[in-house]
Design a protein around this motif. Structure first.
Motif, PDB file in Angstrom:
ATOM      1  N   TRP A 389       0.826  -1.210   0.000  1.00  0.00           N
ATOM      2  CA  TRP A 389       0.000   0.000   0.000  1.00  0.00           C
ATOM      3  C   TRP A 389       0.862   1.263   0.000  1.00  0.00           C
ATOM      4  O   TRP A 389       0.632   2.189  -0.780  1.00  0.00           O
ATOM      5  CB  TRP A 389      -0.933  -0.021   1.205  1.00  0.00           C
ATOM      6  CG  TRP A 389      -1.727   1.218   1.447  1.00  0.00           C
ATOM      7  CD1 TRP A 389      -1.711   1.995   2.552  1.00  0.00           C
ATOM      8  CD2 TRP A 389      -2.690   1.824   0.563  1.00  0.00           C
ATOM      9  NE1 TRP A 389      -2.586   3.035   2.440  1.00  0.00           N
ATOM     10  CE2 TRP A 389      -3.202   2.965   1.220  1.00  0.00           C
ATOM     11  CE3 TRP A 389      -3.155   1.520  -0.703  1.00  0.00           C
ATOM     12  CZ2 TRP A 389      -4.154   3.800   0.649  1.00  0.00           C
ATOM     13  CZ3 TRP A 389      -4.108   2.356  -1.283  1.00  0.00           C
ATOM     14  CH2 TRP A 389      -4.597   3.466  -0.612  1.00  0.00           C
ATOM     15  N   CYS A 393       1.018   3.903  -3.127  1.00  0.00           N
ATOM     16  CA  CYS A 393       0.549   5.269  -2.863  1.00  0.00           C
ATOM     17  C   CYS A 393       1.541   6.274  -3.427  1.00  0.00           C
ATOM     18  O   CYS A 393       1.170   7.233  -4.116  1.00  0.00           O
ATOM     19  CB  CYS A 393       0.370   5.492  -1.360  1.00  0.00           C
ATOM     20  SG  CYS A 393      -1.179   4.880  -0.686  1.00  0.00           S
ATOM     21  N   MET A 419      -6.537  -1.107  -4.822  1.00  0.00           N
ATOM     22  CA  MET A 419      -5.982  -1.389  -3.501  1.00  0.00           C
ATOM     23  C   MET A 419      -6.746  -0.645  -2.415  1.00  0.00           C
ATOM     24  O   MET A 419      -6.994  -1.187  -1.326  1.00  0.00           O
ATOM     25  CB  MET A 419      -4.501  -1.013  -3.471  1.00  0.00           C
ATOM     26  CG  MET A 419      -3.642  -1.834  -4.407  1.00  0.00           C
ATOM     27  SD  MET A 419      -1.892  -1.369  -4.383  1.00  0.00           S
ATOM     28  CE  MET A 419      -1.399  -2.005  -2.783  1.00  0.00           C
ATOM     29  N   LEU A 423      -8.619  -2.731   0.611  1.00  0.00           N
ATOM     30  CA  LEU A 423      -8.286  -2.464   2.012  1.00  0.00           C
ATOM     31  C   LEU A 423      -9.446  -1.792   2.743  1.00  0.00           C
ATOM     32  O   LEU A 423      -9.677  -2.060   3.930  1.00  0.00           O
ATOM     33  CB  LEU A 423      -7.030  -1.601   2.096  1.00  0.00           C
ATOM     34  CG  LEU A 423      -5.737  -2.262   1.587  1.00  0.00           C
ATOM     35  CD1 LEU A 423      -4.592  -1.268   1.593  1.00  0.00           C
ATOM     36  CD2 LEU A 423      -5.392  -3.475   2.448  1.00  0.00           C
ATOM     37  N   LEU A 477      -3.644   3.002   7.747  1.00  0.00           N
ATOM     38  CA  LEU A 477      -3.839   3.167   6.306  1.00  0.00           C
ATOM     39  C   LEU A 477      -3.894   4.648   5.932  1.00  0.00           C
ATOM     40  O   LEU A 477      -3.322   5.068   4.916  1.00  0.00           O
ATOM     41  CB  LEU A 477      -5.110   2.453   5.858  1.00  0.00           C
ATOM     42  CG  LEU A 477      -5.099   0.925   5.957  1.00  0.00           C
ATOM     43  CD1 LEU A 477      -6.457   0.356   5.555  1.00  0.00           C
ATOM     44  CD2 LEU A 477      -4.007   0.331   5.086  1.00  0.00           C
TER      45      LEU A 477
END
Length: 732
Positions: A389, A393, A419, A423, A477
């Motif tokens: 992740w 990003c 993604m 998530l 996250l």
């Protein structure tokens, strides 16, 4: 203490590789302007000084607007300290092409001999400290007027660096060993050890990614910081392999993009790693690449342009990756990594079955994995998405600003939102299941750890946290997303990046210190320490951005301090993870090393096969009837049937099977969900009457047997009291 003696040995010790070189040298490969309207620029600048034979090898291809006799003043600085100042006269030194200087193209490549007294004035530390933060500044003055007509600056290097392939491989192997060790111990049934090793390995990998993110910012950092953070760029997919670069270049050209040729033009191009901030680096790089595509053999001013790189472009250049291939390289490596892990898990399943079939391995080894390997495989895929992740990003959001080709922009958008969706959905499921568990059982750990389908699919989001902190994955996250946004979108704003990362790291550090969300005290200390070092690194980054306008010596010294702190901390983390991984693999009972977690998760993670057999036997005894006993550990509900806890239709305990009056009613315990015996049923188990059209209690009064009741009571006493009447993690 003489730092000139201590530093080389310290750097050699902590960088895992010998840094000493048999040949002492100082070199520079780029010449930068240090004043506006400079009358001399260079498209190629290579200078190598070897003190042992007192020679300077020059290779300069420049463009001059100066005519007449000139003199030069040379100033050598190291870590902001002026080491050498020299006055030079090209005519007295017999430098062809510079006496007198002529307008137009200038080529200089004769070797020069330096006087011994000049060699003696250069401190020995300059040849041994890795990633020397040294510069040479040259002022060209007119002999006639004495006015300064050009200013040139070159960064010095001594060919010693802390960026080593050995360091990259070492940290990558140890991080991977931690993940493999956790998977093996989990398959062997040591869930407590597996959870601890996996949590620490993932935190270590997250620290590596944080180091890579520091290096990917466009802040002007000391060379030693750039080189150290370059060791961790593999964690965000910046890995050079020739055939992958060929594929990336072909794909970009095939989809309408224009591939850069920076690396193939180094013999004729001067590349400047940004040391002074002038303007948007992406714009400078784009103009430099446009110049390269239009370059010809004619003599013109464009030949004197210098390509400036920093941030992600600098990271790609140091990794020998073309600027326009950075995003696609990261995407390819992430996809390859996922595919390799999927193939590896499938192959391990096949090998285990072959070994069991041929009698080479006990049938109870990795039994839970072999019975439910598809759901385990899904959970591993989700975990890999979580690991990637931060990487995607940064790269996907950066690709939206560079737009290497239309197809790559589409790939970036699809990958990022896919993604994010996966998530986000997984986080929503975990929070929903935890809230349902609290409502029904007064304990979030009950459903999260008792349903094997839920644990294997969604456990990657919450097993490293205590049961009551199941929600903490959401802040993590968001924390990674915000960092990725500022790094990806803010490549032209170094001060903004530094300030934003400082605020984000400070907020995260305060949050984890207050909440302490991880599973136990040691894991909290491990992760809070990482957050503290990340915050300290953000402070260093703010200083490196020159927002305080501090002296150059302060920046240089802080760069060395940054390196020492991070290399020692990384070494400690690597040793801890390595010891835990080895112990988990070689120990017969590694769970003895860890205390049981206070949220009672171990009561629910027991082998589903054994636990369900015991519970069915208990229910059959309590009813006094006969009931078929069979292993129901991986009932079809394990494959995400609608009545599974994690299947989306609610808890399976609310689904009442139909039966006739001639057959004994089944146990109210769903065989797909290994529940734990208790002194009394939770609120959702309230019996319903037939008058209301609902199922009555399956146990009739006439069937009561005092001996059976006593056996059931003893079973409960041996297996502790109700799990929702114990700690459940609320006392953290």
């Amino acid at each position: 203490m003489r730092w000139s003696i201590v530093l080389p040995y310290l750097c050699a010790l902590v960088s895992f590789s010998p840094l000493a070189s048999a040949i002492r040298l100082l070199q520079s490969s780029s010449l930068n302007q240090c004043m506006e309207n400079s009358n001399f620029t260079a498209s190629l600048f290579n200078v190598v000084f070897t003190p042992d034979n007192r020679t300077v090898q020059l290779d300069i291809d420049g463009f001059s607007s100066i005519s007449g006799n000139v003199t030069a003043e040379l100033i050598v600085t190291a870590y902001g300290f002026t080491a050498v100042t020299l006055e030079m006269n090209p005519c007295k030194m017999n430098i062809a092409g510079l006496c007198p200087m002529q307008t137009g193209q200038i080529k200089v490549n004769p070797p020069l001999t330096v006087a011994q007294d000049v060699v003696d004035r250069i401190p020995g530390i300059a040849y041994s400290v890795p990633d020397l933060d040294g510069k040479v500044r040259i002022y060209i003055n007119s002999t006639d007027t004495g006015a300064t007509i050009a200013c040139l600056e070159a960064n010095m290097s001594n060919a010693q660096t802390v960026y080593q392939k050995g360091v990259e491989w070492t940290v990558a192997i140890i991080a991977g060993l931690g993940l493999v060790a956790s998977a093996i111990t989990s398959g062997l049934g040591h869930s407590n050890t597996a959870a601890h090793v996996a949590a620490n390995a993932l935190s270590l990998f997250g620290f590596f990614q944080a180091q890579a993110m520091i290096g990917a910012t466009s802040v002007q950092m000391p060379p030693i910081v750039q080189a150290w953070t370059q060791n961790f760029q593999w964690s965000i997919g910046i890995i050079h392999v020739s055939f992958i670069q060929t594929i990336a270049t072909w794909y970009q050209r095939a989809t309408g993009g224009t591939a850069s040729s920076l690396l193939s033009s180094l013999s004729t191009t001067s590349v400047e790693v940004q040391k002074r901030w002038f303007e948007d680096p992406i714009g400078l790089t784009r103009r430099g690449l446009d110049w390269l595509s239009k370059r010809d053999d004619s003599t013109n001013v464009a030949k004197s342009d210098t390509i400036v790189i920093n941030g992600l472009t600098r990271v790609g250049f140091k990794a020998n990756i073309e600027v326009t291939n950075i995003f696609l390289t990261g995407l390819i490596w992430f996809s390859v990594f996922v595919c390799l892990v999927m193939i590896g898990v499938s192959a391990f399943k096949g090998i285990c079955e072959l070994l069991v079939k041929n009698g080479k391995m006990s049938s109870d080894k990795f039994q839970d994995f072999r019975n439910g390997w598809k759901v385990v495989l899904r959970g591993i895929l989700f975990r890999l998405i979580l690991i990637g992740w931060a990487q995607m990003c940064v790269l996907c959001l950066w690709e939206l600003t560079t737009r290497d080709s239309a197809a790559e922009v589409v790939l970036a958008v699809v990958m990022f939102f896919s993604m994010l969706g996966v998530l986000g959905w997984a986080s929503f499921k975990v929070i929903s299941l935890a809230r349902r568990s609290v409502t029904m059982h007064k304990n979030p750990a009950y459903i999260l750890y008792s349903d094997p389908s839920c644990l294997n699919k969604w456990g990657f989001l919450y097993v490293q946290y205590r049961a009551t902190a199941y929600y903490f994955v959401i802040p993590v996250l968001l924390y990674l997303l915000i960092k990725g946004m500022f790094i990806g979108f803010g490549q032209g704003k170094p001060v903004l990046q530094a300030v934003a990362l400082l605020i984000v790291e400070a907020a995260f550090l305060v949050g984890v210190m207050v909440l302490r969300p991880w599973m136990d005290k040691k894991t909290n200390i491990f992760n809070i320490s990482i957050a503290a070092v990340n915050f300290l690194n953000a402070i260093f980054l703010l200083v490196f951005s020159n927002v305080f306008n501090q002296p150059g010596m302060v920046t240089g010294v802080m760069g060395v301090i940054f390196f020492v702190i991070n290399v020692v901390f990384a070494l400690v983390l690597l040793i801890l993870v390595l010891i835990a991984s080895i112990y988990a693999i070689v120990s017969k009972n590694p769970d003895m090393r860890y205390q049981p977690m206070r949220d009672d998760r171990n009561s629910f993670i027991k082998s589903s096969t054994a636990l369900n057999t015991e519970l069915d036997a208990l229910g059959n005894t309590a009813r006094g009837g006969e009931m078929e006993l069979k292993s129901t550990a991986y009932h079809p509900t394990y494959e995400d049937e609608p009545n599974s806890f994690s299947g989306g239709n609610g808890a399976s305990i609310n689904t009442r099977p139909q039966y006739d009056g001639h057959r004994a009613p089944p146990s109210p315990v769903d065989p797909s969900v290994p529940l734990f015996p208790s002194h009394g049923p939770p609120p959702s188990y309230e019996p319903y009457s037939h008058d209301l059209g609902r199922t009555a209690s399956p146990a009739r009064v006439g069937d009561f047997d005092p001996a059976s009741a006593l056996a059931a009571h003893n079973f409960r006493q041996q297996n502790n009291s109700s799990p929702w009447q114990r700690g459940a993690g609320y006392d953290h």
